[in-house]
Design a protein around this motif. Structure first.
Motif, short mmCIF file in Angstrom:
data_model
loop_
_atom_site.label_atom_id
_atom_site.label_comp_id
_atom_site.label_asym_id
_atom_site.label_seq_id
_atom_site.Cartn_x
_atom_site.Cartn_y
_atom_site.Cartn_z
N LEU A 76 207.95 7.49 -6.69
CA LEU A 76 207.29 8.67 -6.78
C LEU A 76 206.40 8.98 -5.65
O LEU A 76 205.57 7.90 -5.24
CB LEU A 76 206.43 8.99 -8.13
N SER A 77 206.26 10.28 -5.02
CA SER A 77 205.50 10.37 -3.96
C SER A 77 204.77 11.94 -4.05
O SER A 77 205.54 12.82 -4.50
CB SER A 77 206.20 10.42 -2.64
N LEU A 78 203.60 11.85 -3.99
CA LEU A 78 202.84 13.44 -3.90
C LEU A 78 201.89 13.38 -2.92
O LEU A 78 200.88 12.58 -2.86
CB LEU A 78 202.57 13.64 -5.36
N ASN A 79 201.69 14.43 -2.16
CA ASN A 79 200.32 14.55 -1.33
C ASN A 79 199.54 15.17 -2.02
O ASN A 79 199.77 16.16 -2.53
CB ASN A 79 200.86 15.41 -0.08
N THR A 80 198.41 14.66 -2.28
CA THR A 80 197.28 15.09 -3.17
C THR A 80 196.28 16.28 -2.86
O THR A 80 195.31 16.49 -3.20
CB THR A 80 196.58 14.04 -3.96
N TYR A 81 196.43 16.78 -1.25
CA TYR A 81 195.88 17.74 -0.77
C TYR A 81 194.24 17.46 -0.72
O TYR A 81 193.59 18.08 -1.52
CB TYR A 81 196.13 18.84 -1.53
N LYS A 82 194.00 16.45 -0.16
CA LYS A 82 192.39 15.92 0.16
C LYS A 82 191.97 15.49 -0.98
O LYS A 82 190.95 15.98 -1.40
CB LYS A 82 191.82 17.25 0.75
N GLY A 83 192.70 14.94 -2.01
CA GLY A 83 192.19 14.54 -3.30
C GLY A 83 191.87 15.39 -4.33
O GLY A 83 191.35 15.13 -5.51
N VAL A 124 204.64 4.04 -6.19
CA VAL A 124 203.98 5.45 -5.91
C VAL A 124 203.27 5.47 -4.79
O VAL A 124 202.47 4.55 -4.50
CB VAL A 124 202.92 5.80 -7.27
N ALA A 125 203.56 6.51 -3.92
CA ALA A 125 202.71 6.80 -2.90
C ALA A 125 201.95 8.07 -2.92
O ALA A 125 202.49 9.18 -3.13
CB ALA A 125 203.82 6.78 -1.58
N LEU A 126 200.74 7.92 -2.63
CA LEU A 126 199.74 9.34 -2.62
C LEU A 126 198.96 9.47 -1.67
O LEU A 126 198.05 9.03 -1.28
CB LEU A 126 198.79 9.23 -4.08
N PRO A 127 199.75 10.08 -0.53
CA PRO A 127 199.11 10.56 0.63
C PRO A 127 197.72 11.54 0.28
O PRO A 127 197.99 12.30 -0.70
CB PRO A 127 199.89 11.44 1.44
N GLU A 128 196.63 11.35 0.99
CA GLU A 128 195.41 11.83 0.95
C GLU A 128 194.73 11.84 -0.51
O GLU A 128 193.85 12.33 -0.92
CB GLU A 128 195.47 13.57 1.01
N ALA A 129 195.19 10.86 -1.23
CA ALA A 129 194.36 10.34 -2.51
C ALA A 129 193.07 9.67 -2.23
O ALA A 129 193.34 8.59 -1.79
CB ALA A 129 195.34 9.66 -3.53
N ARG A 130 192.26 10.14 -2.40
CA ARG A 130 190.89 9.41 -2.09
C ARG A 130 189.81 9.61 -3.36
O ARG A 130 189.88 10.50 -4.31
CB ARG A 130 190.36 10.11 -0.85
N MET A 145 195.24 7.14 1.99
CA MET A 145 196.54 6.55 1.24
C MET A 145 196.26 5.65 0.20
O MET A 145 195.36 4.65 0.22
CB MET A 145 197.48 6.15 2.24
N THR A 146 196.81 6.19 -0.96
CA THR A 146 196.74 5.34 -2.24
C THR A 146 198.08 5.10 -2.80
O THR A 146 199.13 5.72 -2.73
CB THR A 146 195.82 5.91 -3.37
N VAL A 147 198.43 3.74 -2.99
CA VAL A 147 199.69 3.18 -3.64
C VAL A 147 199.43 2.47 -5.12
O VAL A 147 198.44 1.77 -5.20
CB VAL A 147 200.40 2.24 -2.67
N PHE A 148 200.42 2.64 -5.97
CA PHE A 148 200.46 2.21 -6.98
C PHE A 148 201.51 1.26 -7.44
O PHE A 148 202.66 1.94 -6.84
CB PHE A 148 200.25 3.16 -8.22
N ALA A 158 199.94 19.87 -10.40
CA ALA A 158 198.69 20.78 -10.42
C ALA A 158 197.69 20.18 -9.35
O ALA A 158 197.44 18.97 -9.21
CB ALA A 158 198.16 20.45 -11.81
N GLY A 159 197.15 21.45 -8.77
CA GLY A 159 196.01 21.05 -7.88
C GLY A 159 196.23 20.71 -6.58
O GLY A 159 195.29 20.58 -5.70
N THR A 160 197.28 20.71 -5.94
CA THR A 160 197.78 20.45 -4.63
C THR A 160 198.78 21.30 -4.34
O THR A 160 199.51 22.14 -4.95
CB THR A 160 198.33 19.00 -4.50
#
Length: 285
Positions: A62-69, A88-94, A128-131, A271-273
């Motif tokens: 799964l991958s999702l850009n989280t739009y600046k968290g 799981v790859a989550l760019p901009e998750a912070r 970047m956050t990875v699970f 939702a939210g991104t």
């Protein structure tokens, strides 16, 4: 004309009136648009779930850009719980998003099922956050900072089951192109070739700020297989999420190289991104 006569045979029917031709073409266009629109609104749930439910030793990414968290943490955690991805790859998750996801998902932070890894850039604008699913074993995790934003490289142990055994997972986010200045974008996207041509089993996932129509992306990923494209869903837009999928651009990708092959792909709402999430099932080549 031969001997003053047309070489065509004699007419046996009446000409079709132009308005009827236009109507027929219009109906064909409507049917085609409806078909594309149905795909773009959200792909059929072809990927299924990961973890213990994965068939034949495959895994789900799964991958999702989280739009600046700014992605909704509860909705995203529910998506992970529902679809059970292995990676799981989550760019901009912070920040708060990262903490709230970890509290529900990370074994070491009050959650269950995953281990979390993260990296921040110098101004915390695009971390970047990875699970990684805990059942895959303890990976070796490093940060690569050759691009504008940090990349997380996860090397799974040989003891991981199925296609995950010895797999390298790269969570990446090349910068976006800017008017009047695309040099950094082109350098970042060109850097994808490093992972596609590494000669080992690899999955690369993230917001790559490029579609297959960008030549620099096509060149850099020539040795990779794009999950969306190879499974027939390479046109559904992942950005911007406020446009219908058939009008957006698929700039989020899951790529494979060195043996693993995509077998299914989905684009799903988040939702939210300003991005949609993508899921891909990866099997052995």
């Amino acid at each position: 004309m031969v001997g003053g006569r047309s070489r065509r045979g004699p007419r046996t029917g009446r000409a079709v009136p132009a308005p009827l031709v236009a109507l027929a073409l219009g109906l064909v266009g409507i049917v085609a648009l409806a078909t594309v629109g149905a795909r773009a609104a959200g792909s059929a749930p072809a990927v299924g779930t990961g973890g213990a439910d994965s068939a034949g030793g495959s895994l789900v990414v799964l991958s999702l850009n989280t739009y600046k968290g700014q992605a909704d943490p509860d909705a995203l955690a529910d998506l992970v719980r529902d679809r059970n991805p292995d990676l799981v790859a989550l760019p901009e998750a912070r920040g708060d998003l990262r903490r709230r996801l970890a509290s529900r998902l990370d074994d070491d932070q009050g959650g269950s099922g995953y281990r979390a890894y993260s990296a921040d850039d110098t101004n915390d604008a695009s971390g970047m956050t990875v699970f990684v699913r805990s059942s895959l074993g303890r990976p070796t995790v490093t940060q690569d900072r050759t691009g504008t934003f940090p990349t997380i490289v996860v090397d799974l142990p040989r003891s991981a089951p199925g296609v995950a055994s010895g797999l390298r997972f790269v969570a990446i986010h090349p910068r976006s192109p800017r008017p009047g200045g695309t040099g950094s974008w082109a350098r970042d996207v060109s850097g994808l070739s490093r992972w596609c041509g590494a000669g080992r089993p690899t999955v690369v996932a993230g917001d790559m700020n490029s579609t297959e129509d960008h030549q620099v992306f096509a060149d850099a990923t020539a040795e990779c297989t794009d999950a969306g494209s190879v499974t027939g869903d390479g046109l559904t837009g992942t950005w911007p999420s406020w446009l219908p999928g058939f009008l957006g651009a698929q700039i989020d990708h899951v790529l494979t190289a060195g043996g693993p092959r995509p077998t299914a792909f989905e684009v799903v709402p988040a939702a939210g991104t300003d991005h949609r999430a993508i899921l891909a099932r990866i099997g052995e080549g």
